[in-house]
Design a protein around this motif. Structure first.
Motif, PDB file in Angstrom:
ATOM      1  N   PRO A  89       0.808  -1.225   0.000  1.00  0.00           N
ATOM      2  CA  PRO A  89       0.000   0.000   0.000  1.00  0.00           C
ATOM      3  C   PRO A  89       0.838   1.271   0.000  1.00  0.00           C
ATOM      4  N   GLU A  90       2.050   1.223   0.549  1.00  0.00           N
ATOM      5  CA  GLU A  90       2.907   2.413   0.558  1.00  0.00           C
ATOM      6  C   GLU A  90       3.289   2.829  -0.866  1.00  0.00           C
ATOM      7  N   THR A  91       3.663   1.870  -1.697  1.00  0.00           N
ATOM      8  CA  THR A  91       4.073   2.194  -3.065  1.00  0.00           C
ATOM      9  C   THR A  91       2.864   2.480  -3.954  1.00  0.00           C
ATOM     10  N   ALA A  92       1.709   1.927  -3.590  1.00  0.00           N
ATOM     11  CA  ALA A  92       0.503   2.147  -4.396  1.00  0.00           C
ATOM     12  C   ALA A  92       0.066   3.612  -4.393  1.00  0.00           C
ATOM     13  N   ALA A  93       0.575   4.373  -3.431  1.00  0.00           N
ATOM     14  CA  ALA A  93       0.211   5.790  -3.338  1.00  0.00           C
ATOM     15  C   ALA A  93       0.574   6.554  -4.607  1.00  0.00           C
ATOM     16  N   ASN A  94       1.657   6.132  -5.302  1.00  0.00           N
ATOM     17  CA  ASN A  94       2.025   6.824  -6.540  1.00  0.00           C
ATOM     18  C   ASN A  94       2.402   5.875  -7.672  1.00  0.00           C
ATOM     19  N   ASN A  95       2.002   4.609  -7.534  1.00  0.00           N
ATOM     20  CA  ASN A  95       2.207   3.630  -8.606  1.00  0.00           C
ATOM     21  C   ASN A  95       0.853   3.202  -9.150  1.00  0.00           C
ATOM     22  N   ALA A  96       0.472   3.812 -10.268  1.00  0.00           N
ATOM     23  CA  ALA A  96      -0.848   3.549 -10.850  1.00  0.00           C
ATOM     24  C   ALA A  96      -0.943   2.169 -11.491  1.00  0.00           C
ATOM     25  N   PHE A  97       0.173   1.451 -11.569  1.00  0.00           N
ATOM     26  CA  PHE A  97       0.176   0.137 -12.211  1.00  0.00           C
ATOM     27  C   PHE A  97      -0.219  -0.978 -11.237  1.00  0.00           C
ATOM     28  N   GLN A  98      -0.195  -0.696  -9.943  1.00  0.00           N
ATOM     29  CA  GLN A  98      -0.554  -1.707  -8.959  1.00  0.00           C
ATOM     30  C   GLN A  98      -2.064  -1.889  -8.883  1.00  0.00           C
ATOM     31  N   VAL A  99      -2.467  -3.141  -8.628  1.00  0.00           N
ATOM     32  CA  VAL A  99      -3.890  -3.468  -8.484  1.00  0.00           C
ATOM     33  C   VAL A  99      -4.080  -4.208  -7.164  1.00  0.00           C
ATOM     34  N   LYS A 100      -5.104  -3.833  -6.426  1.00  0.00           N
ATOM     35  CA  LYS A 100      -5.415  -4.524  -5.181  1.00  0.00           C
ATOM     36  C   LYS A 100      -6.767  -5.213  -5.321  1.00  0.00           C
ATOM     37  N   ASP A 101      -6.804  -6.499  -4.961  1.00  0.00           N
ATOM     38  CA  ASP A 101      -8.102  -7.171  -4.890  1.00  0.00           C
ATOM     39  C   ASP A 101      -8.082  -8.137  -3.711  1.00  0.00           C
ATOM     40  N   SER A 102      -9.080  -9.008  -3.628  1.00  0.00           N
ATOM     41  CA  SER A 102      -9.269  -9.820  -2.422  1.00  0.00           C
ATOM     42  C   SER A 102      -8.600 -11.191  -2.500  1.00  0.00           C
ATOM     43  N   GLU A 103      -7.752 -11.415  -3.488  1.00  0.00           N
ATOM     44  CA  GLU A 103      -7.102 -12.710  -3.607  1.00  0.00           C
ATOM     45  C   GLU A 103      -6.258 -13.003  -2.363  1.00  0.00           C
ATOM     46  N   ASP A 104      -6.243 -14.265  -1.956  1.00  0.00           N
ATOM     47  CA  ASP A 104      -5.536 -14.678  -0.751  1.00  0.00           C
ATOM     48  C   ASP A 104      -4.034 -14.370  -0.857  1.00  0.00           C
ATOM     49  N   LYS A 105      -3.469 -13.807   0.230  1.00  0.00           N
ATOM     50  CA  LYS A 105      -2.060 -13.406   0.230  1.00  0.00           C
ATOM     51  C   LYS A 105      -1.122 -14.568  -0.035  1.00  0.00           C
ATOM     52  N   ASN A 106      -1.430 -15.740   0.527  1.00  0.00           N
ATOM     53  CA  ASN A 106      -0.560 -16.902   0.332  1.00  0.00           C
ATOM     54  C   ASN A 106      -0.585 -17.384  -1.110  1.00  0.00           C
ATOM     55  N   ILE A 107      -1.748 -17.277  -1.746  1.00  0.00           N
ATOM     56  CA  ILE A 107      -1.857 -17.672  -3.155  1.00  0.00           C
ATOM     57  C   ILE A 107      -1.056 -16.714  -4.024  1.00  0.00           C
ATOM     58  N   ILE A 108      -1.160 -15.409  -3.723  1.00  0.00           N
ATOM     59  CA  ILE A 108      -0.380 -14.402  -4.464  1.00  0.00           C
ATOM     60  C   ILE A 108       1.112 -14.703  -4.325  1.00  0.00           C
ATOM     61  N   ARG A 109       1.529 -14.973  -3.109  1.00  0.00           N
ATOM     62  CA  ARG A 109       2.950 -15.264  -2.851  1.00  0.00           C
ATOM     63  C   ARG A 109       3.409 -16.486  -3.637  1.00  0.00           C
ATOM     64  N   GLU A 110       2.627 -17.553  -3.598  1.00  0.00           N
ATOM     65  CA  GLU A 110       3.019 -18.794  -4.280  1.00  0.00           C
ATOM     66  C   GLU A 110       3.066 -18.608  -5.793  1.00  0.00           C
ATOM     67  N   LYS A 111       2.111 -17.870  -6.328  1.00  0.00           N
ATOM     68  CA  LYS A 111       2.106 -17.604  -7.768  1.00  0.00           C
ATOM     69  C   LYS A 111       3.335 -16.801  -8.177  1.00  0.00           C
ATOM     70  N   ALA A 112       3.678 -15.805  -7.367  1.00  0.00           N
ATOM     71  CA  ALA A 112       4.828 -14.957  -7.681  1.00  0.00           C
ATOM     72  C   ALA A 112       6.123 -15.766  -7.691  1.00  0.00           C
ATOM     73  N   ILE A 113       6.281 -16.649  -6.715  1.00  0.00           N
ATOM     74  CA  ILE A 113       7.487 -17.482  -6.657  1.00  0.00           C
ATOM     75  C   ILE A 113       7.552 -18.404  -7.866  1.00  0.00           C
ATOM     76  N   GLU A 114       6.421 -18.970  -8.236  1.00  0.00           N
ATOM     77  CA  GLU A 114       6.379 -19.848  -9.410  1.00  0.00           C
ATOM     78  C   GLU A 114       6.740 -19.074 -10.682  1.00  0.00           C
ATOM     79  N   GLU A 115       6.197 -17.870 -10.824  1.00  0.00           N
ATOM     80  CA  GLU A 115       6.527 -17.041 -11.992  1.00  0.00           C
ATOM     81  C   GLU A 115       8.009 -16.680 -12.006  1.00  0.00           C
ATOM     82  N   PHE A 116       8.539 -16.358 -10.830  1.00  0.00           N
ATOM     83  CA  PHE A 116       9.952 -16.010 -10.725  1.00  0.00           C
ATOM     84  C   PHE A 116      10.828 -17.171 -11.176  1.00  0.00           C
ATOM     85  N   ASP A 117      10.564 -18.369 -10.656  1.00  0.00           N
ATOM     86  CA  ASP A 117      11.392 -19.534 -10.980  1.00  0.00           C
ATOM     87  C   ASP A 117      11.337 -19.864 -12.473  1.00  0.00           C
ATOM     88  N   LYS A 118      10.167 -19.745 -13.069  1.00  0.00           N
ATOM     89  CA  LYS A 118      10.044 -20.010 -14.508  1.00  0.00           C
ATOM     90  C   LYS A 118      10.798 -18.949 -15.313  1.00  0.00           C
TER      91      LYS A 118
END
Length: 307
Positions: free
Chosen positions: A20-49
């Motif tokens: 939320p701190e960076t979202a103050a001036n980063n219009a590219f960020q999106v916030k929704d209700s997706e589970d934090k752990n799912i977001i984290r796991e997806k990001a790690i998977e994308e990173f590794d690939k």
């Protein structure tokens, strides 16, 4: 000076998520209700690939594992807090967001100092005390071969620190204002502009002042860059957030997200292919919640390795 490197650092996230701190001036960020752990796991998977895709092209990727504590939601974007240069300079930068300042990892700095020839370990981090910020190669677009640096002003990019950086590194500076269609300053220069050995990808429409736009164009043209002008729509899909790296046999690859690749026109891709090979990586979760893309995930190493 070389424009691109074969060696890069990428930080494998431990707690990626919406900041939320960076979202103050980063219009590219999106916030929704997706589970934090799912977001984290997806990001790690994308990173590794993404790392696997880069390594298959013989790009030397130093994967640095982020620590679980303290929590650093944006650690996957290391290019904002440090940069390296062929003259042996290692620079660390002042960050706008308080929680992002935790990303400045002394262990990574020590690793670079042990393994590479560093003639000058220079920090600008103390300018945070004066509320002045310059977020690495997010703020600064480097034409390393011609020693020219481009930057658009925002809360994260101080013109005073930009001028100081130009003196420290002996670069010619080209500073300008860039805004989205709503008139909001673009938070990082590297979402609207990329400079490669022979190419420049830029959203010219975002530079609303015609004098400044002409100044940027003239500088790029004098350096014989082939200019690809992208639209706001393409910029919003991260088509400005690319980076040229060297792979096997010194082949130039233009790393971009699949999101960016998919919005490029056939003509634009033809121009890219004439100078470098497009290399898309799929990182939709990182883009959506982090508000950064492929270029933001890569910190180049231009230092000479110790033997």
């Amino acid at each position: 000076m070389n424009q691109s490197s074969n060696t890069i650092v990428m930080v494998r996230p431990a707690n990626f998520g919406f900041n939320p701190e960076t979202a103050a001036n980063n219009a590219f960020q999106v916030k929704d209700s997706e589970d934090k752990n799912i977001i984290r796991e997806k990001a790690i998977e994308e990173f590794d690939k993404a790392v696997s895709t880069l390594k298959k092209k013989s790009i030397d990727v130093i994967v640095w594992q982020d620590t679980d504590t303290p929590v650093k939601t944006d650690a996957v974007f290391p290019n904002n807090w440090f940069s390296t240069h062929e003259d042996g300079t290692l620079l660390t930068y002042p960050m706008y967001s308080h929680n992002r300042r935790l990303e400045r990892d002394q262990e990574l700095i020590d690793y670079l100092l042990r393994n590479y020839e560093v003639n000058r370990d220079y920090t600008m981090a103390h300018y945070e005390d004066e509320n002045l910020y310059l977020e690495g190669t997010g703020s600064l677009i480097l034409d390393r071969e011609n020693k020219i640096v481009y930057a658009c002003g925002s809360e994260r990019t101080s013109v005073a620190l930009f001028d100081k950086w130009c003196i420290i590194m002996n670069y010619k500076g080209v500073f300008f204002e860039a805004k989205d269609p709503k008139g909001v300053p673009i938070y990082h220069t590297n979402v609207m502009m990329t400079v490669c050995s022979d190419l420049a990808v830029i959203c010219l429409a975002s530079i609303q002042n015609p004098i400044e736009r002409e100044k940027v164009l003239e500088s790029l043209q004098l350096c014989s860059k082939k200019i690809i002008d992208i639209s706001f729509e393409q910029m919003n899909h991260f088509a400005g957030n690319m980076i040229e790296v060297l792979g096997n046999d010194n082949i130039k690859y233009l790393v971009m997200s699949k999101t960016a690749y998919d919005v490029l026109t056939t003509k634009q891709l033809d121009i890219i292919n004439a100078h470098a090979r497009p290399l898309p990586i799929e990182i939709p979760t990182i883009e959506k919640y982090g508000g950064g893309s492929a270029r933001c995930m890569i910190a180049e190493i231009f230092l000479k390795k110790k033997f």
